[in-house]
Design a protein around this motif. Structure first.
Motif, PDB file in Angstrom:
ATOM      1  N   LEU A   1       0.828  -1.205   0.000  1.00 20.98           N
ATOM      2  CA  LEU A   1       0.000   0.000   0.000  1.00 20.98           C
ATOM      3  C   LEU A   1       0.863   1.256   0.000  1.00 20.98           C
ATOM      4  CD1 LEU A   1      -2.748  -1.017   2.583  1.00 20.98           C
ATOM      5  CD2 LEU A   1      -3.009  -0.861   0.101  1.00 20.98           C
ATOM      6  N   ALA A   2       1.958   1.218   0.743  1.00 20.74           N
ATOM      7  CA  ALA A   2       2.852   2.368   0.783  1.00 20.74           C
ATOM      8  C   ALA A   2       3.599   2.553  -0.533  1.00 20.74           C
ATOM      9  CB  ALA A   2       3.857   2.218   1.928  1.00 20.74           C
ATOM     10  N   GLY A   3       3.574   1.542  -1.392  1.00 21.01           N
ATOM     11  CA  GLY A   3       4.220   1.676  -2.687  1.00 21.01           C
ATOM     12  C   GLY A   3       3.324   2.272  -3.736  1.00 21.01           C
ATOM     13  N   ALA A   4       2.170   1.674  -3.959  1.00 19.39           N
ATOM     14  CA  ALA A   4       1.309   2.156  -5.038  1.00 19.39           C
ATOM     15  C   ALA A   4      -0.162   1.945  -4.766  1.00 19.39           C
ATOM     16  CB  ALA A   4       1.684   1.454  -6.348  1.00 19.39           C
ATOM     17  N   GLY A   5      -0.492   1.385  -3.600  1.00 17.68           N
ATOM     18  CA  GLY A   5      -1.874   1.033  -3.340  1.00 17.68           C
ATOM     19  C   GLY A   5      -2.718   2.211  -2.938  1.00 17.68           C
ATOM     20  N   PRO A   6      -4.035   2.016  -2.848  1.00 15.43           N
ATOM     21  CA  PRO A   6      -4.907   3.087  -2.355  1.00 15.43           C
ATOM     22  C   PRO A   6      -4.702   3.293  -0.860  1.00 15.43           C
ATOM     23  CG  PRO A   6      -6.136   1.048  -2.573  1.00 15.43           C
ATOM     24  CD  PRO A   6      -4.768   0.782  -3.140  1.00 15.43           C
ATOM     25  N   ALA A   7      -5.166   4.422  -0.370  1.00 12.00           N
ATOM     26  CA  ALA A   7      -5.140   4.651   1.065  1.00 12.00           C
ATOM     27  C   ALA A   7      -6.054   3.631   1.744  1.00 12.00           C
ATOM     28  CB  ALA A   7      -5.599   6.071   1.379  1.00 12.00           C
ATOM     29  N   ALA A   8      -5.615   3.116   2.895  1.00  7.85           N
ATOM     30  CA  ALA A   8      -6.393   2.090   3.601  1.00  7.85           C
ATOM     31  C   ALA A   8      -5.903   1.981   5.032  1.00  7.85           C
ATOM     32  CB  ALA A   8      -6.279   0.739   2.890  1.00  7.85           C
ATOM     33  N   ILE A   9      -6.753   1.374   5.864  1.00  2.00           N
ATOM     34  CA  ILE A   9      -6.392   1.029   7.239  1.00  2.00           C
ATOM     35  C   ILE A   9      -6.024  -0.444   7.281  1.00  2.00           C
ATOM     36  CG2 ILE A   9      -7.267   0.770   9.599  1.00  2.00           C
ATOM     37  CD1 ILE A   9      -9.167   3.132   8.964  1.00  2.00           C
ATOM     38  N   VAL A  10      -4.905  -0.765   7.914  1.00  2.63           N
ATOM     39  CA  VAL A  10      -4.489  -2.152   8.123  1.00  2.63           C
ATOM     40  C   VAL A  10      -4.574  -2.430   9.616  1.00  2.63           C
ATOM     41  CG1 VAL A  10      -2.655  -3.851   7.863  1.00  2.63           C
ATOM     42  CG2 VAL A  10      -2.974  -2.085   6.113  1.00  2.63           C
ATOM     43  N   ASP A  11      -5.253  -3.512   9.966  1.00  7.31           N
ATOM     44  CA  ASP A  11      -5.489  -3.829  11.371  1.00  7.31           C
ATOM     45  C   ASP A  11      -5.397  -5.340  11.566  1.00  7.31           C
ATOM     46  OD1 ASP A  11      -6.096  -3.433  14.038  1.00  7.31           O
ATOM     47  OD2 ASP A  11      -8.202  -2.928  13.719  1.00  7.31           O
ATOM     48  N   GLY A  12      -5.404  -5.753  12.822  1.00  7.68           N
ATOM     49  CA  GLY A  12      -5.370  -7.168  13.162  1.00  7.68           C
ATOM     50  C   GLY A  12      -6.050  -7.403  14.484  1.00  7.68           C
ATOM     51  N   ASP A  13      -5.977  -8.648  14.964  1.00 10.90           N
ATOM     52  CA  ASP A  13      -6.614  -8.979  16.237  1.00 10.90           C
ATOM     53  C   ASP A  13      -5.800  -8.416  17.403  1.00 10.90           C
ATOM     54  OD1 ASP A  13      -4.448 -10.710  16.593  1.00 10.90           O
ATOM     55  OD2 ASP A  13      -5.606 -12.520  16.177  1.00 10.90           O
ATOM     56  N   ASP A  14      -6.264  -8.692  18.618  1.00 12.08           N
ATOM     57  CA  ASP A  14      -5.613  -8.108  19.793  1.00 12.08           C
ATOM     58  C   ASP A  14      -4.165  -8.560  19.927  1.00 12.08           C
ATOM     59  OD1 ASP A  14      -7.859  -6.701  20.466  1.00 12.08           O
ATOM     60  OD2 ASP A  14      -8.588  -8.150  21.938  1.00 12.08           O
ATOM     61  N   VAL A  15      -3.872  -9.810  19.558  1.00 15.02           N
ATOM     62  CA  VAL A  15      -2.488 -10.299  19.641  1.00 15.02           C
ATOM     63  C   VAL A  15      -1.617  -9.568  18.630  1.00 15.02           C
ATOM     64  CG1 VAL A  15      -0.981 -12.299  19.358  1.00 15.02           C
ATOM     65  CG2 VAL A  15      -3.186 -12.555  20.527  1.00 15.02           C
ATOM     66  N   LEU A  16      -2.106  -9.437  17.395  1.00 17.46           N
ATOM     67  CA  LEU A  16      -1.322  -8.762  16.357  1.00 17.46           C
ATOM     68  C   LEU A  16      -1.172  -7.274  16.664  1.00 17.46           C
ATOM     69  CD1 LEU A  16       0.223  -9.022  13.770  1.00 17.46           C
ATOM     70  CD2 LEU A  16      -1.915  -8.834  12.492  1.00 17.46           C
ATOM     71  N   ARG A  17      -2.182  -6.679  17.304  1.00 18.02           N
ATOM     72  CA  ARG A  17      -2.081  -5.264  17.680  1.00 18.02           C
ATOM     73  C   ARG A  17      -0.978  -5.014  18.705  1.00 18.02           C
ATOM     74  NH1 ARG A  17      -8.423  -3.301  18.374  1.00 18.02           N
ATOM     75  NH2 ARG A  17      -8.797  -2.812  16.169  1.00 18.02           N
ATOM     76  N   ASP A  18      -0.467  -6.060  19.296  1.00 25.04           N
ATOM     77  CA  ASP A  18       0.597  -5.893  20.293  1.00 25.04           C
ATOM     78  C   ASP A  18       1.977  -6.186  19.715  1.00 25.04           C
ATOM     79  OD1 ASP A  18       1.220  -5.209  22.998  1.00 25.04           O
ATOM     80  OD2 ASP A  18       1.633  -7.326  23.426  1.00 25.04           O
ATOM     81  N   ARG A  19       2.055  -6.483  18.417  1.00 20.92           N
ATOM     82  CA  ARG A  19       3.340  -6.802  17.810  1.00 20.92           C
ATOM     83  C   ARG A  19       3.927  -5.573  17.117  1.00 20.92           C
ATOM     84  NH1 ARG A  19       3.166 -12.529  14.820  1.00 20.92           N
ATOM     85  NH2 ARG A  19       5.399 -12.119  14.840  1.00 20.92           N
ATOM     86  N   PRO A  20       5.255  -5.430  17.110  1.00 22.32           N
ATOM     87  CA  PRO A  20       5.872  -4.187  16.614  1.00 22.32           C
ATOM     88  C   PRO A  20       5.697  -3.993  15.115  1.00 22.32           C
ATOM     89  CG  PRO A  20       7.545  -5.818  17.164  1.00 22.32           C
ATOM     90  CD  PRO A  20       6.247  -6.374  17.646  1.00 22.32           C
ATOM     91  N   MET A  21       5.383  -2.767  14.737  1.00 19.93           N
ATOM     92  CA  MET A  21       5.267  -2.383  13.335  1.00 19.93           C
ATOM     93  C   MET A  21       6.273  -1.303  12.941  1.00 19.93           C
ATOM     94  SD  MET A  21       2.926  -4.192  11.821  1.00 19.93           S
ATOM     95  CE  MET A  21       2.343  -5.658  12.678  1.00 19.93           C
ATOM     96  N   ASP A  22       6.917  -0.683  13.918  1.00 19.81           N
ATOM     97  CA  ASP A  22       7.842   0.406  13.602  1.00 19.81           C
ATOM     98  C   ASP A  22       9.055  -0.078  12.819  1.00 19.81           C
ATOM     99  OD1 ASP A  22       7.517   3.139  13.930  1.00 19.81           O
ATOM    100  OD2 ASP A  22       9.187   3.273  15.340  1.00 19.81           O
ATOM    101  N   TRP A  23       9.348  -1.380  12.885  1.00 18.95           N
ATOM    102  CA  TRP A  23      10.453  -1.937  12.120  1.00 18.95           C
ATOM    103  C   TRP A  23      10.326  -1.596  10.639  1.00 18.95           C
ATOM    104  CZ3 TRP A  23      10.147  -7.649  14.260  1.00 18.95           C
ATOM    105  CH2 TRP A  23      10.530  -7.657  15.597  1.00 18.95           C
TER     106      TRP A  23
END
Length: 467
Positions: free
Chosen positions: A132-154
């Motif tokens: 999405l950051a390359g050429a996709g449309p604007a969008a929200i990416v989300d996950g469950d509570d476990v995935l919401r606790d995993r790092p994305m800043d990498w």
């Protein structure tokens, strides 16, 4: 002293697996395993690249829940998805399917954008952010509570350095994120970790935007993205600790075939080594060197494991048959003490812990700090799983020490809703007398829906919830 087993179980539970061990089965058994999960994710997301055609047909893809988690997100972006036995077909240009929005508690403003919910699949979420950051449309990416606790800043930090507009909607560095605008320029970025998902996300962004990029890494992990993009015609070069993309458009073939998953092949091989009788062959497996750390560690320790019938796939992956003979006789200990080997075995560390518990010597699985950020903190959950069998196992700094030689026993063992930990527990249980209950063990469907059948081929009796 054994590690404490005080790691909390998740609130939701899959069905338990009941495993009764049996003696190893003589003769040569052939045990197929599903397609590679990592390659299937990347093949699906190739349909979003500018060089893809109106239809992409993928044969042999992984059928597990982690891959299926990506399909509603593709539908929400306007791609039609057809699933048949052994194949996935992606069609461009269908109407978007509205997705239910699950706002994060405490988010004051939730943008009116397509909502891409990826359940608990970190690969689906991270690679989607990259495309999405390359050429996709604007969008929200989300996950469950476990995935919401995993790092994305990498991956978000290097993408932002390239001009992408990505907002955290909840806690900083965590899902959900809103990808508002694409990367604006190429250049050079340096990743803080050796995560293959982070490197793949940044590379996919550059390829989708057709911008040149150099990605510096602290250590190389699995390189399926680079192999796939090179097979599509992208101009990629790899140096000691960097990948250089020269820019330009790639061409995605209309037909792709995914080889079998080496991380899943590890379980019938481990069951063979624990059982000891006969031999097992696992055909058509991806033999990418960045994925063979489990087998390399066992071969270095003296296990009889060979690769035969080797060839190369159209996706640039080496493919062949893995053959394991005999058992663990003569194998004293397992040692992983360098980052490259650890990354090549990162999904199989819980299984290596289970095998080490059955050996007489002291094993060490080090350089494993990233395991704290998997579906669970696998340093803690792997040791708790092995300790429940009676193993002398402990977390020491960034690794796991296993002092072998202690008698192991069947019993009730936690699976932590982590498919790798639960499958490792069930594999070890299949070599022990008596019945073991792996709590939540049916979570193996995340990556290996046919796991129980693979254990039965090794001689174990496996049922779900006593049925």
């Amino acid at each position: 002293m054994s590690a404490p087993t005080t790691v909390s179980q998740p609130a939701t539970r899959s069905a338990d697996l009941l495993v009764e061990g049996r003696a190893g089965t003589p003769g040569l058994r052939t045990v197929p395993v599903p397609g590679d999960k990592s390659i299937t994710h990347r093949a699906l997301l190739a349909s979003l690249l500018p060089g893809a055609g109106p239809r992409l047909h993928i044969r042999g893809g992984n059928p597990g829940g982690a891959v299926r988690a990506l399909l509603p997100a593709l539908a929400a972006l306007g791609y039609g998805v057809e699933t048949t036995a052994g194949a996935l077909t992606i069609h461009r240009g269908r109407l978007p399917v509205p997705q239910p929005i699950r706002p994060h508690p405490g988010v004051a403003h939730w943008p009116d954008l397509p909502y891409l919910y990826t359940e608990g699949s970190s690969a689906a979420a991270r690679l989607l952010v990259g495309v999405l950051a390359g050429a996709g449309p604007a969008a929200i990416v989300d996950g469950d509570d476990v995935l919401r606790d995993r790092p994305m800043d990498w991956l978000v930090a290097p993408l932002a350095a390239l001009g992408a507009h990505i907002d955290y909607l909840g806690a900083h560095g965590r899902l959900p994120v809103a990808v508002h605008g694409p990367v604006l320029h190429g250049g050079e970025v340096t990743l803080a970790v050796g995560s293959a998902q982070a490197r793949a996300a940044v590379l996919l962004a550059a390829v989708a935007a057709e911008l040149p990029l150099t990605v510096h890494v602290p250590v190389f992990s699995r390189d399926h993205t680079e192999r796939m993009l090179t097979a599509f015609g992208s101009r990629l070069e790899r140096t000691a600790l960097a990948v250089h993309y020269r820019g330009g458009r790639c061409t995605v073939p209309a037909e792709l075939e995914v080889p079998a998953d080496p991380s899943l092949a590890a379980y019938p091989v481990a069951a063979q080594l624990l059982g000891g009788a006969g031999a097992v062959r696992v055909p058509d497996v991806c033999l990418n060197p960045t994925r063979l750390g489990f087998f390399a560690t066992l071969r270095a320790a003296g296990a009889d494991i060979a690769y035969v019938d080797e060839r190369r796939s159209a996706l640039g992956e080496p493919v062949g048959t893995i053959v394991a003979r005999g058992g663990l006789t003569g194998v004293e200990r397992l040692t992983v003490d360098d980052p490259a080997t650890l990354h090549a075995a990162i999904d199989e560390v819980p299984l290596l812990v289970a095998l080490a518990a059955a050996l007489p010597g002291e094993s060490w699985l080090g350089c494993a700090g990233e395991l704290r950020f998997k579906e669970t903190d696998r340093l803690r959950t792997s040791t708790a799983m092995a300790a429940a069998f009676g193993a002398d196992v402990a977390v020491v700094h960034d690794g796991i020490r296993v002092r072998g030689g202690r008698p192991l026993r069947a019993g009730t063992v936690p699976g932590f809703e982590d498919h790798r930990v639960a499958m490792a527990a069930a594999t070890l249980a299949g070599a022990l007398p008596g019945r073991t209950t792996v709590l939540g063990g049916a979570c193996h469907r995340t990556s290996f829906p046919g796991f129980a059948a693979a254990l039965r081929a090794a001689g174990a009796v496996v049922t779900e919830d006593g049925s």
